[in-house]
Every structure is written in C-alpha cells, then in structure tokens.
Design a protein around this motif. Sequence first.
Motif, PDB file in Angstrom:
ATOM      1  N   THR A 152       3.278   4.966   9.076  1.00  0.00           N
ATOM      2  CA  THR A 152       3.034   4.029  10.181  1.00  0.00           C
ATOM      3  C   THR A 152       3.151   4.724  11.538  1.00  0.00           C
ATOM      4  O   THR A 152       2.453   4.375  12.473  1.00  0.00           O
ATOM      5  CB  THR A 152       4.007   2.841  10.099  1.00  0.00           C
ATOM      6  OG1 THR A 152       3.799   2.243   8.819  1.00  0.00           O
ATOM      7  CG2 THR A 152       3.711   1.800  11.144  1.00  0.00           C
TER       8      THR A 152
ATOM      9  N   ASP B 106      -3.017   6.213   7.406  1.00  0.00           N
ATOM     10  CA  ASP B 106      -2.894   4.801   7.756  1.00  0.00           C
ATOM     11  C   ASP B 106      -3.831   4.571   8.944  1.00  0.00           C
ATOM     12  O   ASP B 106      -3.585   5.060  10.051  1.00  0.00           O
ATOM     13  CB  ASP B 106      -1.453   4.455   8.131  1.00  0.00           C
ATOM     14  CG  ASP B 106      -1.273   2.960   8.272  1.00  0.00           C
ATOM     15  OD1 ASP B 106      -2.253   2.274   8.643  1.00  0.00           O
ATOM     16  OD2 ASP B 106      -0.165   2.465   8.026  1.00  0.00           O
TER      17      ASP B 106
ATOM     18  N   LYS C  40       0.827  -1.206   0.000  1.00  0.00           N
ATOM     19  CA  LYS C  40       0.000   0.000   0.000  1.00  0.00           C
ATOM     20  C   LYS C  40       0.863   1.259   0.000  1.00  0.00           C
ATOM     21  O   LYS C  40       0.647   2.179  -0.788  1.00  0.00           O
ATOM     22  CB  LYS C  40      -0.944  -0.004   1.222  1.00  0.00           C
ATOM     23  CG  LYS C  40      -1.871  -1.215   1.256  1.00  0.00           C
ATOM     24  CD  LYS C  40      -2.780  -1.233   2.480  1.00  0.00           C
ATOM     25  CE  LYS C  40      -2.079  -1.430   3.807  1.00  0.00           C
ATOM     26  NZ  LYS C  40      -1.403  -2.741   3.940  1.00  0.00           N
TER      27      LYS C  40
END
Length: 139
Positions: A62, A80, A39
């Motif tokens: 992240t 995310d 992704k």
Amino acid sequence: MEIYTSNSIAETEEIAKEIAKRLTNGGFLALYGGMGAGKTAFVRGLVKALCPECLDLVHSPTFAIVNEYRGNNIDIFHFDLYRLTDEDDLYSTGFYDYIEQGGVTITEWSELFENELPEDAIKLKIENVGENVRRFTLC
Ligand SMILES: Nc1ncnc2c1ncn2[C@@H]1O[C@H](COP(=O)(O)OP(=O)(O)OP(=O)(O)O)[C@@H](O)[C@H]1O
Ligand SMILES: [Mg+2]
C-alpha cells in the motif's frame, strides 16, 4: 471459470497455493476486488508457495506501488495500482519493464488499468461474501 471459497486466511493461502501452479516465469496474475477483499492476503500465500525464501519480505504494498521478491528460482513483482491515476504514472513505476523481465507479475486493483494488462493475464476476482468468507473466481 473456476470458483473457490475460503473461510479463513489459511484457506485463502491454500487456494493461492493451487493457483500458483499455473504461474511460471513470465506469467501475469491480475487480481480484482475491493478494499479488504483479501488481495494482499492471497499474494502472501502465493509468495509462500512460489518463493518460500522470500516470505519474510511480504507486506502490503500500500505504501510502495511495487514490491519485488527476488527468489532463487523466480522473481515476483507485486503491484498495487490503487493510487495510480494514468498510464504515465504506471510507466513511472517501471511496470512495462518489469513485465518484460520474465518474473511473475501480480497486480492488485487491476480494474483500474484493464487496458494495460497483457493479453494472456490470468484473472482472479475476489469477493467478500461474509466476515471471513471470500469467493475467488478464476478466468
Ligand atoms: N477468508 C479470508 N481470506 C483473506 N482475508 C480474510 C479472510 N477472512 C477475513 N479476512 C480479512 O480480510 C482482510 C483482507 O485484507 P487484505 O489487505 O488482504 O485486502 P486487500 O484486498 O489487499 O485490500 P486493499 O485493497 O486495501 O489492498 C484482512 O483483514 C483479513 O484478516
Ligand atoms: Mg492490498
């Protein structure tokens, strides 16, 4: 429904370049697929295509829930959703404000907030089908 197959990160970036053509200001792209599906790699290709001047800013979000890439002609908001647990969390990130701003919004782990995605979201599923092989299904 369209299916693309990638055998490398470079091919993933090419696919991103193709799909980028469908995204204009106000667009929303929901990415689906597990850990290591690709992704973030795909988003890197997408940002390269839509906002080359933003490129050195791209990294996996992240550790940040949202990364903003502010370009000359386009803004890209890259979320995310993995570590968010509920709609209050999502609200706290500014998600609902971002999607009203008219940039392009992209979400990783869209499956976690299916009901919060705009109705006109473009959906892209990424599957790991081999060490370097990824299948992209666009709906
Ligand atoms: N064809 C390919 N396209 C994209 N990535 C690939 C491909 N082949 C191998 N990879 C590897 O798969 C991994 C993809 O990592 P990436 O961070 O993009 O995944 P992710 O879906 O964002 O995972 P996460 O859910 O943890 O955020 C990288 O290690 C990359 O090198
Ligand atoms: Mg990622």
